[in-house]
Scaffold this motif. Structure first.
Motif, short mmCIF file in Angstrom:
data_model
loop_
_atom_site.label_atom_id
_atom_site.label_comp_id
_atom_site.label_asym_id
_atom_site.label_seq_id
_atom_site.Cartn_x
_atom_site.Cartn_y
_atom_site.Cartn_z
N TYR A 87 26.39 35.78 87.41
CA TYR A 87 27.46 34.79 87.60
C TYR A 87 27.74 34.03 86.30
CZ TYR A 87 26.80 35.42 92.63
OH TYR A 87 26.72 35.93 93.90
N PRO A 88 28.99 33.60 86.12
CA PRO A 88 29.32 32.75 84.96
C PRO A 88 29.04 31.29 85.26
CG PRO A 88 31.31 33.22 86.20
CD PRO A 88 30.19 33.97 86.90
N TRP A 89 28.99 30.48 84.22
CA TRP A 89 28.90 29.04 84.39
C TRP A 89 30.25 28.50 84.86
CZ3 TRP A 89 24.45 27.09 84.96
CH2 TRP A 89 23.37 27.37 84.14
N GLN A 90 30.21 27.55 85.78
CA GLN A 90 31.39 26.81 86.19
C GLN A 90 31.09 25.32 86.03
OE1 GLN A 90 33.22 28.34 89.98
NE2 GLN A 90 31.35 29.58 90.02
N LEU A 91 31.96 24.63 85.32
CA LEU A 91 31.76 23.20 85.07
C LEU A 91 32.37 22.40 86.21
CD1 LEU A 91 30.76 21.02 83.11
CD2 LEU A 91 33.02 21.11 82.02
N SER A 92 31.59 21.46 86.72
CA SER A 92 32.05 20.61 87.82
C SER A 92 31.90 19.15 87.42
CB SER A 92 31.24 20.90 89.09
OG SER A 92 31.70 20.13 90.17
N HIS A 93 32.98 18.39 87.52
CA HIS A 93 32.97 16.97 87.17
C HIS A 93 32.81 16.12 88.43
CE1 HIS A 93 34.15 17.85 83.05
NE2 HIS A 93 35.12 18.62 83.52
N GLN A 94 31.86 15.22 88.38
CA GLN A 94 31.59 14.29 89.48
C GLN A 94 31.47 15.00 90.84
OE1 GLN A 94 30.89 11.17 88.85
NE2 GLN A 94 31.44 11.28 86.68
N PRO A 95 30.64 16.02 90.95
CA PRO A 95 30.48 16.68 92.25
C PRO A 95 29.78 15.75 93.24
CG PRO A 95 28.81 17.46 90.74
CD PRO A 95 29.73 16.59 89.93
N PRO A 96 30.18 15.74 94.50
CA PRO A 96 29.46 14.92 95.50
C PRO A 96 27.99 15.35 95.56
CG PRO A 96 31.54 15.74 96.39
CD PRO A 96 31.32 16.46 95.10
N HIS A 97 27.11 14.37 95.65
CA HIS A 97 25.68 14.67 95.72
C HIS A 97 24.96 13.50 96.39
CE1 HIS A 97 26.16 12.47 91.85
NE2 HIS A 97 25.02 11.88 92.24
N GLY A 98 23.72 13.74 96.79
CA GLY A 98 22.93 12.69 97.43
C GLY A 98 21.52 13.15 97.72
N LEU A 99 20.71 12.22 98.18
CA LEU A 99 19.31 12.50 98.52
C LEU A 99 19.05 12.43 100.02
CD1 LEU A 99 17.49 10.50 95.69
CD2 LEU A 99 17.85 12.97 95.81
N ALA A 100 19.93 11.77 100.76
CA ALA A 100 19.74 11.65 102.21
C ALA A 100 19.87 13.02 102.86
CB ALA A 100 20.78 10.69 102.79
N ASN A 101 19.05 13.26 103.89
CA ASN A 101 19.08 14.55 104.58
C ASN A 101 20.43 14.77 105.25
OD1 ASN A 101 16.51 15.09 103.78
ND2 ASN A 101 15.56 14.74 105.77
N ARG A 102 20.92 15.98 105.13
CA ARG A 102 22.16 16.37 105.78
C ARG A 102 21.85 17.03 107.12
NH1 ARG A 102 26.77 16.70 102.24
NH2 ARG A 102 27.73 17.65 104.08
N THR A 103 22.54 16.60 108.16
CA THR A 103 22.28 17.16 109.49
C THR A 103 22.77 18.59 109.63
OG1 THR A 103 24.37 16.22 110.30
CG2 THR A 103 22.38 14.88 110.57
#
Length: 221
Positions: A87-103
């Protein structure tokens, strides 16, 4: 040299150097933990009375645990190369992220990022750190109470992979142009026990074949 300007991430020479450095550092860490274990054992056997064993034993156990854990870390780094070669690199600006568990995530999770679905770009797919080891640097910058300086260090990230399967996440180096701190992100979304097929996310036979070349076995319809 633009990391995203290559057909696959592995053709980007700074990426290869960063991967080699990460592998070398983990091999050195393995050797260091093994050496520490033997050194502690030698000290206990030669210089200390048997009564001191109760004080040294926790350090012996911990160094053994870290050496054992390091084997899994090295294995993961080696497997990353297979993904980087597909796979190639894809640059992502300000991607949503977090530490809380996702249901909507099945299994263990130690932080998550969201990236666009290649088959349906209007939809974001959640990818998670499926293992706890090696994500401390990322967790400190993903935490809600992280300083603005720390948050800025992951304001833009690179992903080599397919959010429907797996990906290698990377943060920029201090110069902002070189990926580093590679970590696996896994696709574990599925309210039906993780058996959702990749066809539900618009994956074609070519996408599945590419995933297999990267070492993934996608769930088929």
């Amino acid at each position: 040299m633009n990391p995203t300007g290559h057909p696959v991430a592995w053709e980007h020479s700074p990426t290869r150097r960063a991967w080699s450095k990460q592998l070398a550092m983990n091999v050195v860490a393995l050797v260091a933990w093994i050496a520490l274990w033997f050194a502690l054992l030698a000290v206990l056997s030669v210089f200390l009375e048997p009564g001191y064993a109760v004080f040294v034993a926790p350090f012996l156990l911990y160094s053994f645990y870290r050496a054992f854990l390091q084997l899994f870390v090295i294995g993961a780094v080696i497997r990353m190369r297979r993904v980087l070669r597909v796979y190639p690199w894809q640059l992502s600006h300000q991607p949503p992220h977090g530490l809380a568990n996702r249901t909507d995530v099945v299994g263990k999770q130690f932080g998550w990022f969201e990236f666009p679905n290649p088959g349906k770009p209007e939809k974001l797919l959640t990818m998670v750190f499926a293992q706890h080891w090696g994500v401390g640097w990322w967790s400190r910058r993903m935490a809600p109470r992280a300083t603005s300086e720390h948050k800025a260090q992951i304001g833009s990230v690179w992903l080599a992979g397919d959010p429907r399967f797996i990906g290698v996440l990377a943060a920029p180096a201090s110069d902002g142009t070189t990926p580093r701190r590679f970590r696996f992100l896994h696709q574990r979304t599925g309210s039906d026990g993780g058996r959702r097929t990749v066809a539900d996310w618009g994956a074609t036979a070519e996408d599945v074949a590419r995933g297999r070349r990267a070492g993934i076995v996608p769930v088929q319809p």
